[in-house]
Design an enzyme around this catalytic site. Structure first.
Site, mmCIF file in Angstrom:
data_model
loop_
_atom_site.group_PDB
_atom_site.id
_atom_site.type_symbol
_atom_site.label_atom_id
_atom_site.label_comp_id
_atom_site.label_asym_id
_atom_site.label_seq_id
_atom_site.Cartn_x
_atom_site.Cartn_y
_atom_site.Cartn_z
ATOM 1 N N THR A 170 2.084 5.124 0.295
ATOM 2 C CA THR A 170 1.826 6.264 1.182
ATOM 3 C C THR A 170 0.871 7.265 0.531
ATOM 4 O O THR A 170 -0.054 7.744 1.200
ATOM 5 C CB THR A 170 3.144 6.927 1.610
ATOM 6 O OG1 THR A 170 3.948 5.948 2.285
ATOM 7 C CG2 THR A 170 2.900 8.102 2.536
ATOM 8 N N PHE B 192 0.840 -1.203 0.000
ATOM 9 C CA PHE B 192 0.000 0.000 0.000
ATOM 10 C C PHE B 192 0.871 1.248 0.000
ATOM 11 O O PHE B 192 1.745 1.414 0.851
ATOM 12 C CB PHE B 192 -0.909 -0.033 1.229
ATOM 13 C CG PHE B 192 -2.046 0.943 1.198
ATOM 14 C CD1 PHE B 192 -2.907 1.008 0.113
ATOM 15 C CD2 PHE B 192 -2.288 1.772 2.283
ATOM 16 C CE1 PHE B 192 -3.983 1.890 0.094
ATOM 17 C CE2 PHE B 192 -3.360 2.655 2.282
ATOM 18 C CZ PHE B 192 -4.209 2.720 1.179
ATOM 19 N N MET C 73 -2.568 6.065 1.041
ATOM 20 C CA MET C 73 -3.001 6.221 2.426
ATOM 21 C C MET C 73 -3.407 7.671 2.691
ATOM 22 O O MET C 73 -4.425 7.933 3.338
ATOM 23 C CB MET C 73 -1.898 5.786 3.401
ATOM 24 C CG MET C 73 -2.348 5.821 4.854
ATOM 25 S SD MET C 73 -1.079 5.258 6.016
ATOM 26 C CE MET C 73 0.040 6.660 5.988
ATOM 27 N N VAL C 74 -2.641 8.598 2.148
ATOM 28 C CA VAL C 74 -2.963 10.019 2.286
ATOM 29 C C VAL C 74 -4.340 10.311 1.685
ATOM 30 O O VAL C 74 -5.173 10.988 2.302
ATOM 31 C CB VAL C 74 -1.879 10.895 1.618
ATOM 32 C CG1 VAL C 74 -2.352 12.324 1.416
ATOM 33 C CG2 VAL C 74 -0.595 10.857 2.430
ATOM 34 N N HIS D 199 3.704 6.824 8.174
ATOM 35 C CA HIS D 199 3.290 5.545 7.597
ATOM 36 C C HIS D 199 4.120 4.499 8.326
ATOM 37 O O HIS D 199 5.298 4.329 8.065
ATOM 38 C CB HIS D 199 3.540 5.525 6.089
ATOM 39 C CG HIS D 199 2.833 4.419 5.392
ATOM 40 N ND1 HIS D 199 2.639 4.418 4.035
ATOM 41 C CD2 HIS D 199 2.258 3.274 5.840
ATOM 42 C CE1 HIS D 199 1.987 3.321 3.682
ATOM 43 N NE2 HIS D 199 1.746 2.609 4.766
ATOM 44 N N ARG E 96 -8.043 21.002 6.830
ATOM 45 C CA ARG E 96 -8.846 21.340 5.658
ATOM 46 C C ARG E 96 -9.431 22.735 5.875
ATOM 47 O O ARG E 96 -9.612 23.159 7.015
ATOM 48 C CB ARG E 96 -9.984 20.322 5.454
ATOM 49 C CG ARG E 96 -9.476 18.900 5.259
ATOM 50 C CD ARG E 96 -10.569 17.944 4.858
ATOM 51 N NE ARG E 96 -11.048 18.200 3.502
ATOM 52 C CZ ARG E 96 -10.399 17.796 2.404
ATOM 53 N NH1 ARG E 96 -9.252 17.150 2.485
ATOM 54 N NH2 ARG E 96 -10.910 18.048 1.212
ATOM 55 N N LEU F 200 -6.821 8.273 1.275
ATOM 56 C CA LEU F 200 -7.838 7.648 2.124
ATOM 57 C C LEU F 200 -8.099 8.498 3.363
ATOM 58 O O LEU F 200 -9.248 8.671 3.789
ATOM 59 C CB LEU F 200 -7.376 6.239 2.507
ATOM 60 C CG LEU F 200 -8.437 5.239 2.913
ATOM 61 C CD1 LEU F 200 -9.410 4.965 1.772
ATOM 62 C CD2 LEU F 200 -7.777 3.944 3.357
ATOM 63 N N MET F 201 -7.046 9.052 3.949
ATOM 64 C CA MET F 201 -7.183 9.926 5.121
ATOM 65 C C MET F 201 -7.958 11.186 4.756
ATOM 66 O O MET F 201 -8.852 11.614 5.489
ATOM 67 C CB MET F 201 -5.802 10.285 5.674
ATOM 68 C CG MET F 201 -5.103 9.142 6.347
ATOM 69 S SD MET F 201 -3.402 9.575 6.799
ATOM 70 C CE MET F 201 -3.032 8.255 7.960
ATOM 71 N N GLU F 202 -7.618 11.795 3.610
ATOM 72 C CA GLU F 202 -8.327 13.001 3.179
ATOM 73 C C GLU F 202 -9.792 12.707 2.895
ATOM 74 O O GLU F 202 -10.672 13.488 3.244
ATOM 75 C CB GLU F 202 -7.654 13.606 1.945
ATOM 76 C CG GLU F 202 -6.332 14.258 2.259
ATOM 77 C CD GLU F 202 -5.972 15.336 1.270
ATOM 78 O OE1 GLU F 202 -6.780 16.275 1.095
ATOM 79 O OE2 GLU F 202 -4.885 15.249 0.687
ATOM 80 N N GLY G 93 -8.034 20.227 1.228
ATOM 81 C CA GLY G 93 -6.913 19.890 2.086
ATOM 82 C C GLY G 93 -5.811 20.927 1.971
ATOM 83 O O GLY G 93 -5.481 21.364 0.867
#
Length: 132
Positions: free
Chosen positions: A36, A34, A39-40, A70, A114, A42-44, A63
Site C-alpha cells: 500500500t 504490492f 501504491m500511495v 487498496h 497537494r 505511485l499515486m502521489e 502532498g
C-alpha cells in the site's frame, strides 16, 4: 503559478512489482504483494508530475492529504499504473482523483490533495525544526 493550471489535467506513473516494493519489504504486511505505501507513492508521483509543467520553477507541490482504498493485491512481476486527474483547484490547494491498475483491473482508488508551495520558503521552515 501560471494561468495554464486548470481542472482536467491528467497524469500517470508506472512501476513493476518487485522485491523492493512489496508489503513484506516495506514493513506494511507479511506478503510479497504490492505494498500500500508503494501504491500511495505511485499515486502521489502521478499527481505531482502532472502539474509540474504548470508550476513556477521556484515552486513545487507537496502532498497534504490522501484518502484511498487498496482493493486488490498485485504479485511480483506484474506492472502497476496509476492515473491522476486534477478535479478541483482552490487557490494553492489542488485536489486529484487517483486510480491504480494492474493487468486485471483497478487495484486502488481515492482522492489526493497537494498544495503549491515556494521551495525555498518551505525548506527554510522545515529546516528550522533542527534548532529545536
Amino acid at each position: 503559478m501560471t494561468n495554464e493550471l486548470r481542472e482536467g489535467i491528467r497524469g500517470s506513473s508506472e512501476t513493476v512489482v518487485d522485491e523492493n516494493n512489496t508489503a513484506l519489504t516495506m514493513g506494511s504486511g507479511e506478503l510479497e504483494v504490492f505494498a500500500t505505501p508503494a501504491m500511495v507513492a505511485l499515486m502521489e508521483e502521478a499527481a505531482a508530475e502532472s502539474v509540474k509543467p504548470y508550476i513556477d520553477e521556484k515552486s513545487t507541490t507537496v502532498g497534504t492529504a490522501l484518502e484511498i482504498e487498496h482493493i486488490s493485491a498485485t504479485p511480483i512481476g506484474v506492472s502497476v499504473r496509476c492515473e491522476s486527474e486534477l478535479c478541483h483547484i482552490d487557490g494553492r490547494k489542488l485536489v486529484f482523483n487517483v486510480t491504480a491498475y494492474d493487468n486485471a483491473g483497478i487495484i486502488g482508488k481515492g482522492r489526493h490533495e497537494r498544495f503549491i508551495v515556494e521551495k525555498e520558503r518551505f525548506m527554510k521552515k522545515a529546516d528550522s525544526k533542527r534548532k529545536n
